[in-house]
Scaffold this motif. Structure first.
Motif, PDB file in Angstrom:
ATOM      1  N   ARG A 136       0.832  -1.200   0.000  1.00  0.00           N
ATOM      2  CA  ARG A 136       0.000   0.000   0.000  1.00  0.00           C
ATOM      3  C   ARG A 136       0.869   1.253   0.000  1.00  0.00           C
ATOM      4  NH1 ARG A 136      -3.275  -0.939   4.199  1.00  0.00           N
ATOM      5  NH2 ARG A 136      -1.788  -0.077   5.660  1.00  0.00           N
ATOM      6  N   GLU A 137       1.891   1.237   0.819  1.00  0.00           N
ATOM      7  CA  GLU A 137       2.776   2.388   0.919  1.00  0.00           C
ATOM      8  C   GLU A 137       3.489   2.650  -0.413  1.00  0.00           C
ATOM      9  OE1 GLU A 137       6.382   3.884   3.822  1.00  0.00           O
ATOM     10  OE2 GLU A 137       5.712   1.807   3.923  1.00  0.00           O
ATOM     11  N   ALA A 138       4.031   1.610  -1.021  1.00  0.00           N
ATOM     12  CA  ALA A 138       4.718   1.767  -2.305  1.00  0.00           C
ATOM     13  C   ALA A 138       3.757   2.276  -3.374  1.00  0.00           C
ATOM     14  CB  ALA A 138       5.347   0.444  -2.744  1.00  0.00           C
ATOM     15  N   VAL A 149      11.241   5.888  -8.098  1.00  0.00           N
ATOM     16  CA  VAL A 149      11.661   4.703  -7.339  1.00  0.00           C
ATOM     17  C   VAL A 149      12.688   5.085  -6.269  1.00  0.00           C
ATOM     18  CG1 VAL A 149      12.794   2.451  -7.499  1.00  0.00           C
ATOM     19  CG2 VAL A 149      11.107   3.111  -9.210  1.00  0.00           C
ATOM     20  N   ALA A 150      13.642   5.927  -6.619  1.00  0.00           N
ATOM     21  CA  ALA A 150      14.689   6.322  -5.668  1.00  0.00           C
ATOM     22  C   ALA A 150      14.095   7.080  -4.487  1.00  0.00           C
ATOM     23  CB  ALA A 150      15.751   7.162  -6.371  1.00  0.00           C
ATOM     24  N   GLN A 151      13.203   8.030  -4.753  1.00  0.00           N
ATOM     25  CA  GLN A 151      12.578   8.795  -3.669  1.00  0.00           C
ATOM     26  C   GLN A 151      11.725   7.895  -2.794  1.00  0.00           C
ATOM     27  OE1 GLN A 151      10.589  11.576  -6.277  1.00  0.00           O
ATOM     28  NE2 GLN A 151      11.965  13.237  -5.686  1.00  0.00           N
ATOM     29  N   THR A 152      11.016   6.979  -3.412  1.00  0.00           N
ATOM     30  CA  THR A 152      10.177   6.051  -2.660  1.00  0.00           C
ATOM     31  C   THR A 152      11.029   5.154  -1.769  1.00  0.00           C
ATOM     32  OG1 THR A 152       8.539   6.085  -4.437  1.00  0.00           O
ATOM     33  CG2 THR A 152       8.366   4.306  -2.852  1.00  0.00           C
ATOM     34  N   SER A 153      12.174   4.725  -2.280  1.00  0.00           N
ATOM     35  CA  SER A 153      13.042   3.863  -1.473  1.00  0.00           C
ATOM     36  C   SER A 153      13.571   4.618  -0.255  1.00  0.00           C
ATOM     37  CB  SER A 153      14.185   3.283  -2.299  1.00  0.00           C
ATOM     38  OG  SER A 153      15.167   4.244  -2.582  1.00  0.00           O
ATOM     39  N   VAL A 154      13.839   5.908  -0.403  1.00  0.00           N
ATOM     40  CA  VAL A 154      14.277   6.716   0.744  1.00  0.00           C
ATOM     41  C   VAL A 154      13.134   6.847   1.749  1.00  0.00           C
ATOM     42  CG1 VAL A 154      14.970   9.037   1.467  1.00  0.00           C
ATOM     43  CG2 VAL A 154      16.041   7.995  -0.531  1.00  0.00           C
ATOM     44  N   GLU A 160      15.693   0.012  -3.797  1.00  0.00           N
ATOM     45  CA  GLU A 160      14.873   0.320  -4.968  1.00  0.00           C
ATOM     46  C   GLU A 160      14.229  -0.951  -5.524  1.00  0.00           C
ATOM     47  OE1 GLU A 160      16.941   2.740  -7.844  1.00  0.00           O
ATOM     48  OE2 GLU A 160      17.538   4.183  -6.295  1.00  0.00           O
ATOM     49  N   GLY A 161      14.939  -2.060  -5.441  1.00  0.00           N
ATOM     50  CA  GLY A 161      14.375  -3.340  -5.886  1.00  0.00           C
ATOM     51  C   GLY A 161      13.156  -3.737  -5.077  1.00  0.00           C
ATOM     52  N   SER A 162      13.205  -3.479  -3.761  1.00  0.00           N
ATOM     53  CA  SER A 162      12.046  -3.775  -2.908  1.00  0.00           C
ATOM     54  C   SER A 162      10.861  -2.898  -3.269  1.00  0.00           C
ATOM     55  CB  SER A 162      12.402  -3.579  -1.437  1.00  0.00           C
ATOM     56  OG  SER A 162      13.320  -4.558  -1.022  1.00  0.00           O
ATOM     57  N   VAL A 163      11.133  -1.637  -3.575  1.00  0.00           N
ATOM     58  CA  VAL A 163      10.054  -0.727  -3.989  1.00  0.00           C
ATOM     59  C   VAL A 163       9.384  -1.274  -5.246  1.00  0.00           C
ATOM     60  CG1 VAL A 163       9.539   1.563  -4.940  1.00  0.00           C
ATOM     61  CG2 VAL A 163      11.029   1.342  -2.940  1.00  0.00           C
ATOM     62  N   LYS A 164      10.189  -1.677  -6.212  1.00  0.00           N
ATOM     63  CA  LYS A 164       9.646  -2.207  -7.467  1.00  0.00           C
ATOM     64  C   LYS A 164       8.811  -3.461  -7.215  1.00  0.00           C
ATOM     65  CE  LYS A 164      13.426  -0.403 -10.264  1.00  0.00           C
ATOM     66  NZ  LYS A 164      14.610  -0.774 -11.075  1.00  0.00           N
ATOM     67  N   THR A 165       9.292  -4.324  -6.337  1.00  0.00           N
ATOM     68  CA  THR A 165       8.565  -5.562  -6.029  1.00  0.00           C
ATOM     69  C   THR A 165       7.241  -5.255  -5.337  1.00  0.00           C
ATOM     70  OG1 THR A 165      10.627  -6.811  -5.838  1.00  0.00           O
ATOM     71  CG2 THR A 165       8.670  -7.743  -4.758  1.00  0.00           C
TER      72      THR A 165
END
Length: 183
Positions: A136-138, A149-154, A160-165
């Motif tokens: 939900r957060e991603a 993706v980079a901002q979301t990972s921060v 960044e791979g986890s964000v994409k997944t």
């Protein structure tokens, strides 16, 4: 904060994220008052601790703080439910008033169109609420906030791979849950 320009820029940033952050918190905690408190606390924390940071860093910081406040709320509610279970076995099932959902629409909408849109919006909110927290957060950070993706990972404190997944899984789950609303 050092100068009036920085104050104005920070105020503009906060005004720009306020409504979406409220909606994100409201979906996550399912309580309007709690969501308002979370967003207010997030904004105050950003102003107090990070106002001197460059404006480009505010968005990921803001959403990291928001995520932490939502997590804190979930933890408090787990403890609260355990305590309340001893004293009040039945809970109040009253739904809180959602000011965003009750806002008036365009006057050109017919009742049939409005009803269909309301149903789709409610189904989307419900479907997003059913996603696991990280998905939900991603999804909300990427789609609603437009973070890359980079901002979301921060903001999420993950790779960044986890964000994409998480994002991919969220999209697939939402497609399944909302199959009846696809055209």
């Amino acid at each position: 904060m050092a100068d009036a320009a920085n104050v104005a820029e920070l105020n503009e940033f906060l005004a720009g994220v306020e409504k979406r952050a409220f909606r994100m918190a409201q979906i996550a905690v399912k309580d309007t008052e709690e969501a308002l408190d979370i967003v207010q606390d997030t904004m105050l924390t950003l102003v107090r601790k990070y106002a001197e940071k460059p404006a480009a860093e505010w968005r990921p910081l803001f959403y990291r703080i928001l995520k932490n406040r939502i997590t804190d709320s979930h933890r408090r509610n787990v403890v609260r439910r355990k305590v309340i279970a001893w004293f009040a076995p039945s809970s109040d099932d009253g739904e809180p008033l959602d000011p965003i959902e009750n806002a008036p629409g365009r006057e050109s909408d017919t009742p049939d169109v409005r009803m269909a849109l309301d149903g789709a919006r409610d189904a989307l909110s419900t479907a997003i609420g059913r996603l696991p927290n990280r998905q939900r957060e991603a999804f909300m950070l990427r789609v609603w906030e437009g973070l890359n993706v980079a901002q979301t990972s921060v903001a999420m404190r993950c790779s960044e791979g986890s964000v994409k997944t998480h994002y991919s899984r969220a999209v697939h789950s939402l497609r399944e849950l909302l199959e009846d609303y696809r055209s």
